[in-house]
Design a protein around this motif. Structure first.
Motif, mmCIF file in Angstrom:
data_model
loop_
_atom_site.group_PDB
_atom_site.id
_atom_site.type_symbol
_atom_site.label_atom_id
_atom_site.label_comp_id
_atom_site.label_asym_id
_atom_site.label_seq_id
_atom_site.Cartn_x
_atom_site.Cartn_y
_atom_site.Cartn_z
ATOM 1 N N GLU A 265 6.692 -9.908 -5.561
ATOM 2 C CA GLU A 265 5.268 -10.200 -5.701
ATOM 3 C C GLU A 265 4.527 -10.243 -4.374
ATOM 4 N N ALA A 266 4.999 -9.512 -3.374
ATOM 5 C CA ALA A 266 4.373 -9.578 -2.052
ATOM 6 C C ALA A 266 3.506 -8.367 -1.738
ATOM 7 N N GLY A 267 2.998 -7.702 -2.775
ATOM 8 C CA GLY A 267 2.098 -6.581 -2.549
ATOM 9 C C GLY A 267 2.783 -5.240 -2.682
ATOM 10 N N TRP A 268 2.422 -4.491 -3.715
ATOM 11 C CA TRP A 268 3.049 -3.194 -4.000
ATOM 12 C C TRP A 268 2.048 -2.314 -4.732
ATOM 13 N N SER A 269 2.107 -1.012 -4.470
ATOM 14 C CA SER A 269 1.339 -0.035 -5.243
ATOM 15 C C SER A 269 2.057 1.303 -5.173
ATOM 16 N N ASP A 270 2.027 2.029 -6.264
ATOM 17 C CA ASP A 270 2.583 3.394 -6.235
ATOM 18 C C ASP A 270 1.499 4.423 -5.931
ATOM 19 N N LEU A 271 0.289 3.946 -5.618
ATOM 20 C CA LEU A 271 -0.840 4.843 -5.326
ATOM 21 C C LEU A 271 -0.909 5.964 -6.361
ATOM 22 N N GLY A 272 -0.898 5.543 -7.621
ATOM 23 C CA GLY A 272 -0.874 6.513 -8.706
ATOM 24 C C GLY A 272 -2.217 7.117 -9.051
ATOM 25 N N GLY A 273 -3.238 6.809 -8.281
ATOM 26 C CA GLY A 273 -4.563 7.380 -8.519
ATOM 27 C C GLY A 273 -5.514 6.918 -7.440
#
Length: 471
Positions: A265-273
């Motif tokens: 829970e420390a900040g994540w994104s798959d930059l899916g858009g």
């Protein structure tokens, strides 16, 4: 030691026009100066981590080595897929490669195009799951959701996680609608599926043998018959083509009964858009995220990005808009339609537009080039050659070339005659002449190339010698 396995394929169509088939999003510096791939490799390096194994396509092999070099990371192995077959064959190939030297070694499998804001916290989370992995569990890392995202799959846990400890997985959940996503976020037992795994190589191979046995023989044969090529390991194409095109979730994870989930829970994104990029860029009080070279006037909840140093992008009175400008293409979309950008790529493919798949800069092992002007019988290019790099010894049937050096000093061979060409000097390459360009110095070479002739395509090249073993 943990061996990172970086999956480095895909086309990233939802981040078009910045991400394209010829140069997908993992190689772009979308947030900060590092590319997503470089940031992923550095996140999985340091004490306790072995050199990474990278699984990628042949077209990206030199980009991978160049970007790792600039990040100060030496790869353990770079496995070249003859063709993309999804994540299951790629992970199995990496596991067989790792198992050959360390059957019980831990493998941390991760996509190379994700954003993790706190690398130290991520490595601590990996360490939390290591004991379970060493005990034979297939560990996956679930991302604590911060909003009801409909573009991700979810992991349903057997209980609400506490203190970040591993929790048994109940089931995988496909991408939900908005109402279902809100309910899952509220119950505390659902995490986003980040596609990140930790296991012993022997355990994941055993899982393939139990749940996807048809994959094992062709992938094992492709690894066994792999051939070294300039430091890369090319998987054998014939058996590889027989492997099913399937994801690791469908092939193994949804069928296995020894799965544990560690929350992160420390900040994540798959930059899916582009909506995810807007969120990660940190919008201001009006909800505006603007890059250098972009100006917003009376805008709200809007993303403005200029990916060209000499192009200023200005938005006036925009609300909930995505605008991304490249040298050869511009995207303007409602932010709520961010997931539909891939439809634009499909439409451009249908009309055979080069912008659908081809990046403006054509990256080669020696550097890159971009076309500045194209006419009926001429073309002007800007060419960048890395220090110590060399183009192939080649000739052309249909064009002659003028090279004007604007940066550095080039070593040029024309029909056996060698000379140094410095900044503000030029040289002429007659049609049919055997020629080569080399950079013997420690700074990049920049030059302007003017081509003239009846045909100017990139396939009008006859190679006689090439240090990169291209044909």
């Amino acid at each position: 030691m943990i061996t990172p396995v970086l999956l480095c394929g895909g086309s990233g169509t939802r981040l078009w026009p910045l991400s394209r088939k010829s140069y997908p999003k993992q190689f772009a510096a979308i947030l900060g100066e590092q590319t997503l791939f470089q940031a992923s490799a550095q996140r999985l390096s340091g004490p306790g981590y072995a050199a990474p194994v990278v699984v990628t396509a042949s077209d990206f092999r030199f980009i991978v080595t160049e970007q790792l070099h600039h990040a100060g990371i030496d790869p353990g192995a770079i496995l070249i897929e003859p063709e993309g077959r999804n994540t299951a064959p790629a992970i199995l190939a990496a596991a067989l490669h790792v198992a050959a030297s360390d059957p019980d070694g831990l493998m941390l499998v991760a996509p190379s195009d994700h954003v993790v804001s706190d690398a130290a916290a991520f490595r601590a989370t990996v360490e939390t799951g290591a004991a379970s992995a060493r005990a034979g569990q297939l560990v996956t890392f679930g991302i604590t959701p911060t909003y009801p995202e409909t573009g991700y799959g979810y992991l349903e846990l057997s209980t609400v996680p506490e203190d970040g400890a591993p929790v048994p997985l109940t089931r995988f959940v496909e991408k939900p609608d908005a109402e279902r996503a809100a309910a899952m976020v509220a119950d505390g037992r659902h995490l986003w599926n980040g596609g990140i795994f930790l296991f012993r190589s022997s355990d994941i191979i055993a899982a393939f043998e139990a749940h996807a046995p048809d994959l094992v023989a062709p992938v094992r044969a492709a690894v066994a018959a792999a051939t070294p090529d300039l430091g890369f390991l090319r998987l054998a194409p014939e058996p590889w083509a027989e492997a099913e095109d399937i994801s690791i979730d469908y092939a193994v994870m949804e069928r296995a009964d020894n799965l544990s989930v560690v929350p992160f829970e420390a900040g994540w994104s798959d930059l899916g858009g582009w909506d995810a990029v807007w969120r990660e860029m940190g919008p201001d009080g009006d909800g505006v995220a603007a890059s250098t070279g972009a100006t917003a006037i009376d805008c709200s909840d809007t993303l403005l990005r200029s990916e060209v140093d000499t192009l200023e992008l200005v938005g006036i009175g925009l609300d909930n808009i995505i605008a991304v400008a490249m040298p050869d293409a511009v995207l303007v979309a409602d932010k709520s339609r961010a997931q539909d950008v891939k439809e634009a790529v499909a439409a451009l493919k249908e009309k055979q537009a080069l912008q659908a798949t081809t990046f403006p800069k054509d990256h080669r092992p020696w550097g890159w080039f971009e076309s500045l002007v194209i006419g009926q019988r001429f073309q002007v290019k800007r060419i960048h050659v890395h220090p110590g790099a060399a183009l192939s010894l080649q000739s052309h049937h249909h064009r002659s070339e003028h090279w004007i050096v604007v940066e550095g000093t080039a070593k040029v061979t024309v029909d056996g005659e060698v000379k140094l060409v410095s900044e503000n000097q030029s040289i002429y390459i007659p049609l049919g002449a055997k020629h080569r360009l080399e950079n013997p110095g420690k700074v990049p070479i920049g030059l302007i190339e003017v081509q003239t002739g009846s045909y100017l395509g990139e396939d009008d090249i006859i190679r006689y010698e090439d240090v990169y073993a291209r044909r």
